[in-house]
Design a protein around this motif. Structure first.
Motif, PDB file in Angstrom:
ATOM      1  N   ASN A 173      15.010  31.469 -51.232  1.00 28.11           N
ATOM      2  CA  ASN A 173      14.665  30.384 -52.136  1.00 28.11           C
ATOM      3  C   ASN A 173      13.946  29.259 -51.409  1.00 28.11           C
ATOM      4  N   SER A 174      14.398  29.021 -50.166  1.00 28.45           N
ATOM      5  CA  SER A 174      13.758  27.976 -49.368  1.00 28.45           C
ATOM      6  C   SER A 174      12.304  28.328 -49.101  1.00 28.45           C
ATOM      7  N   ASN A 175      12.043  29.620 -48.772  1.00 29.40           N
ATOM      8  CA  ASN A 175      10.667  30.050 -48.518  1.00 29.40           C
ATOM      9  C   ASN A 175       9.816  29.954 -49.772  1.00 29.40           C
ATOM     10  N   LYS A 176      10.416  30.303 -50.916  1.00 32.55           N
ATOM     11  CA  LYS A 176       9.674  30.247 -52.166  1.00 32.55           C
ATOM     12  C   LYS A 176       9.281  28.810 -52.504  1.00 32.55           C
ATOM     13  N   LYS A 177      10.172  27.896 -52.225  1.00 28.95           N
ATOM     14  CA  LYS A 177       9.936  26.514 -52.602  1.00 28.95           C
ATOM     15  C   LYS A 177       9.101  25.761 -51.576  1.00 28.95           C
ATOM     16  N   LYS A 178       8.946  26.341 -50.365  1.00 27.88           N
ATOM     17  CA  LYS A 178       8.257  25.625 -49.300  1.00 27.88           C
ATOM     18  C   LYS A 178       6.780  25.465 -49.627  1.00 27.88           C
ATOM     19  N   GLU A 179       6.305  24.258 -49.723  1.00 24.27           N
ATOM     20  CA  GLU A 179       4.907  23.990 -49.965  1.00 24.27           C
ATOM     21  C   GLU A 179       4.400  23.060 -48.875  1.00 24.27           C
ATOM     22  N   TYR A 180       3.116  23.225 -48.538  1.00 28.61           N
ATOM     23  CA  TYR A 180       2.546  22.445 -47.462  1.00 28.61           C
ATOM     24  C   TYR A 180       1.472  21.532 -48.038  1.00 28.61           C
ATOM     25  N   ALA A 181       1.745  20.237 -47.989  1.00 26.77           N
ATOM     26  CA  ALA A 181       0.773  19.275 -48.493  1.00 26.77           C
ATOM     27  C   ALA A 181      -0.507  19.340 -47.677  1.00 26.77           C
ATOM     28  N   ASP A 182      -0.391  19.670 -46.404  1.00 28.44           N
ATOM     29  CA  ASP A 182      -1.524  19.780 -45.497  1.00 28.44           C
ATOM     30  C   ASP A 182      -1.618  21.233 -45.039  1.00 28.44           C
ATOM     31  N   THR A 183      -2.735  21.913 -45.372  1.00 26.26           N
ATOM     32  CA  THR A 183      -2.862  23.323 -44.990  1.00 26.26           C
ATOM     33  C   THR A 183      -2.869  23.513 -43.480  1.00 26.26           C
ATOM     34  N   GLY A 184      -3.177  22.442 -42.745  1.00 29.94           N
ATOM     35  CA  GLY A 184      -3.132  22.538 -41.290  1.00 29.94           C
ATOM     36  C   GLY A 184      -1.725  22.750 -40.768  1.00 29.94           C
ATOM     37  N   GLU A 185      -0.707  22.472 -41.620  1.00 31.09           N
ATOM     38  CA  GLU A 185       0.680  22.643 -41.192  1.00 31.09           C
ATOM     39  C   GLU A 185       1.209  24.047 -41.473  1.00 31.09           C
ATOM     40  N   ILE A 186       0.438  24.881 -42.169  1.00 27.38           N
ATOM     41  CA  ILE A 186       0.917  26.235 -42.471  1.00 27.38           C
ATOM     42  C   ILE A 186       1.128  27.000 -41.175  1.00 27.38           C
ATOM     43  N   PRO A 187       2.346  27.506 -40.931  1.00 25.08           N
ATOM     44  CA  PRO A 187       2.604  28.219 -39.673  1.00 25.08           C
ATOM     45  C   PRO A 187       1.975  29.605 -39.699  1.00 25.08           C
ATOM     46  N   VAL A 188       1.615  30.114 -38.517  1.00 27.96           N
ATOM     47  CA  VAL A 188       1.061  31.468 -38.422  1.00 27.96           C
ATOM     48  C   VAL A 188       2.173  32.448 -38.096  1.00 27.96           C
ATOM     49  N   ASN A 189       2.021  33.663 -38.609  1.00 31.94           N
ATOM     50  CA  ASN A 189       3.023  34.699 -38.442  1.00 31.94           C
ATOM     51  C   ASN A 189       2.386  35.880 -37.727  1.00 31.94           C
ATOM     52  N   ARG A 190       2.617  35.991 -36.461  1.00 29.63           N
ATOM     53  CA  ARG A 190       2.117  37.089 -35.636  1.00 29.63           C
ATOM     54  C   ARG A 190       0.600  37.033 -35.457  1.00 29.63           C
ATOM     55  N   GLU A 191       0.080  38.056 -34.822  1.00 27.79           N
ATOM     56  CA  GLU A 191      -1.329  38.122 -34.449  1.00 27.79           C
ATOM     57  C   GLU A 191      -1.929  39.412 -34.977  1.00 27.79           C
ATOM     58  N   MET A 192      -3.205  39.346 -35.419  1.00 30.92           N
ATOM     59  CA  MET A 192      -3.865  40.560 -35.877  1.00 30.92           C
ATOM     60  C   MET A 192      -5.349  40.492 -35.558  1.00 30.92           C
ATOM     61  N   ILE A 193      -5.957  41.673 -35.364  1.00 21.85           N
ATOM     62  CA  ILE A 193      -7.392  41.771 -35.136  1.00 21.85           C
ATOM     63  C   ILE A 193      -8.094  41.768 -36.487  1.00 21.85           C
ATOM     64  N   ALA A 194      -9.092  40.924 -36.647  1.00 21.61           N
ATOM     65  CA  ALA A 194      -9.811  40.828 -37.916  1.00 21.61           C
ATOM     66  C   ALA A 194     -10.623  42.089 -38.165  1.00 21.61           C
TER      67      ALA A 194
END
Length: 486
Positions: free
Chosen positions: A27-48
């Motif tokens: 529920n916490s993840n669902k409700k989590k919103e970021y007013a600043d997109t620069g604050e969105i955390p990254v999850n792992r690494e991937m090759i584009a």
């Protein structure tokens, strides 16, 4: 029995607590919103995943923000503009337009720009999706055989152009150095049946449309904004015949359409279709039910539509001479059952073909007199010459004339430069290609001919000769004119 009951009760309580904890996290993840997109955390690494036009990478869907590794190689290579007409394209990823980059908002992009060692020129990249100096250009200037790495956060969803921004910027873009980067919103774009990548560009050649052989870039035509070719995806017929894009009746199609320019605005239209939705200039504002959409040079648009009947639909720049006489024409081939209620007529495949340059040339104007330029003092020549040098020579030869090791020769204390002033003038006038030896080291690169008048050439060469330990020769406009007239 009592011990067993107590044990079972303990297990039930532990499981209940775990479920409450997990539910709270979800529920916490669902409700989590970021007013600043620069604050969105990254999850792992991937090759584009990078794709060549007209293809696009897999949609991002609902994936989390990632550290996205983009590896882009610059290649200077010969290709065919139209039958029998060859051209040296400068490319991102070996194609015009360059490889399509697909990201989502909040991604942290680690960009690797690689300049192939066989190339002749330095390049860089300016991504309009980047919030930072030069859109990344200041961090990515790279000589042949080198790699530059920089990173940026994707803050704003949209469809953005990228291009080379090395001087002369117009020449680099005009030789094909542009492409698109898509930043999808969180949760991704709505799904469609087909997606394609299309980019318009205008090209300027010494010869007229259809003149055979290897055609060099014509700077004067580019300055006059008078292209010989206006094309989709790099050359005439890139998306016609067997290379046409396809769909089936009832499918929804999304086109990512860009305009590399360098000069012309595109009036993008599909003959026989109406756009259901247009993301204006690649942003989040949407126009519904659109016949033709304007796409500025250095801009983009996302167009979406459903195909209702079968046949061959023609994509054009509706500045129509560009389509039928200069190449801005592509085909969408649609298969499926006819619907006579929507369209009862016959659709004949292949009736729209480029007509070529034809009667478009005009008589030349003779004898335009040049205005006499007054003699300048050495101080004035140095002042004006330095300004010209910083605009036209700096990228390759650098601020102190030191050049770039193994790529571009030095002008500082240059035995090659100081040995022959007329040769130096000729190189500025006409360019130079091939191997030369400067201060005992061999260089094999390209010096492009400079579109400068006699006064500007005299000033910049006087500045170079009076800087960095050179011979202090003074070059006059008369000396330049004499070499030009030879």
């Amino acid at each position: 029995m009592k011990a067993r009951n107590v044990k079972n009760l303990g297990q039930i309580l532990m499981m209940s607590g775990l479920l409450v904890f997990l539910s709270s996290c979800i529920n916490s993840n669902k409700k989590k919103e970021y007013a600043d997109t620069g604050e969105i955390p990254v999850n792992r690494e991937m090759i584009a995943e990078l794709t060549s036009p007209p293809h696009v990478p897999t949609p991002v869907g609902k994936r989390l923000a990632k550290k996205l590794i983009v590896k882009m190689e610059i290649k200077e290579q010969e290709g065919e503009m139209v039958n029998g007409v060859r051209y040296i394209y400068w490319t991102f990823g070996g194609t015009v337009p360059g490889s399509f980059i697909r990201t989502r908002v909040g991604d942290e992009v680690e960009f690797h720009l690689q300049n192939h060692p066989d190339n002749k020129l330095p390049h860089n990249i300016d991504l309009h999706a980047v919030n930072g100096p030069g859109g990344g250009a200041e961090s990515s200037f790279v000589a042949p055989g080198h790699e530059k790495v920089f990173s940026f956060k994707t803050l704003n969803p949209g469809l953005y152009v990228y291009h080379c921004a090395t001087a002369p910027v117009g020449m680099h873009i005009g030789n094909g150095m542009y492409g698109l980067i898509l930043v999808e919103p969180e949760g991704g774009l709505p799904p469609v049946d087909k997606e394609y990548y299309i980019m318009q560009g205008d090209f300027y050649t010494k010869g007229a449309y259809g003149d055979r052989g290897l055609q060099p870039f014509d700077m004067q035509k580019a300055l006059d904004e008078n292209p010989d070719y206006v094309v989709f995806n790099g050359h005439v017929g890139a998306m016609t015949g067997n290379n046409a894009i396809t769909a089936k009746v009832g499918e929804t199609v999304r086109l990512f359409v860009g305009n590399g320019g360098p000069n012309l605005v595109s009036s993008f239209h599909i003959i026989g279709e109406i756009f259901d939705r247009v993301h204006i200039e690649g942003g989040d504002r949407i126009n519904d039910i659109v016949q033709t959409t304007l796409i500025p040079a250095g801009g983009a648009a996302i167009v979406e539509f459903k195909v209702d009947v079968p046949g061959t639909f023609i994509l054009v720049d509706h500045s129509i001479f560009r389509a039928f006489n200069k190449g801005a024409l592509a085909q969408l081939k649609v298969e499926g059952e006819e619907d006579k209620k929507i369209y009862s007529g016959e659709i004949e495949d292949g009736i729209y073909l480029p007509e070529g340059g034809g009667v478009q040339s005009m008589p030349a104007v003779k004898g335009v007199a040049e205005v006499d330029i007054p003699a300048r003092s050495l101080e004035e020549q140095m002042e004006f010459g330095k300004s010209t040098y910083m605009q036209t020579c700096f990228a390759c030869h650098q601020s102190e004339g030191q050049g770039i090791p193994n790529a571009f020769p030095p002008l500082a204390k240059s035995d090659y430069l100081n040995a022959d002033v007329d040769r130096a003038i000729g190189i500025v006038l006409h360019g130079l290609s091939g191997e030369i030896t400067v201060n005992g080291k061999k260089y094999n690169s390209v010096m492009t001919a400079q579109t400068l008048n006699d006064d500007e050439i005299a000033n910049v060469l006087t500045y170079v000769y009076h800087s960095w330990g050179n011979s202090k020769k003074v070059v006059t406009p008369a000396m330049v004119k004499e070499v030009r007239d030879q």
